[in-house]
Motif scaffolding. Structure first.
Motif: not given
Length: 66
Positions: A29-37, A1-15
């Motif tokens: 969460a599944a699209d970014y390989d993250l936990n729903q939390g 599972m990926a880490s939230i720290t690997h998200l870019t600002h563009e990723d977060v903006s899209e989320i």
């Protein structure tokens, strides 16, 4: 599972845009390989509160960033 720290600002903006659009947190969460939390923390402003959502969604469904 990926880490939230690997998200870019563009990723977060899209989320954030997907959350506003009504997409389910577990699907995002599944699209970014993250936990729903982690997506819930973004939705509640506990993480990345300084990153705005994408400005709009284009006609093709693509996100347009400023």
């Amino acid at each position: 599972m990926a880490s939230i720290t690997h998200l870019t600002h563009e990723d977060v903006s899209e989320i954030k845009t997907r959350l506003k659009r009504g997409d389910y947190q577990h699907r995002i969460a599944a699209d970014y390989d993250l936990n729903q939390g982690r997506i819930s923390e973004i939705a509640k402003g506990k993480r990345f509160e300084h990153v705005p959502p994408a400005l709009r969604i284009g006609k093709t469904g693509d996100l347009d960033h400023a």
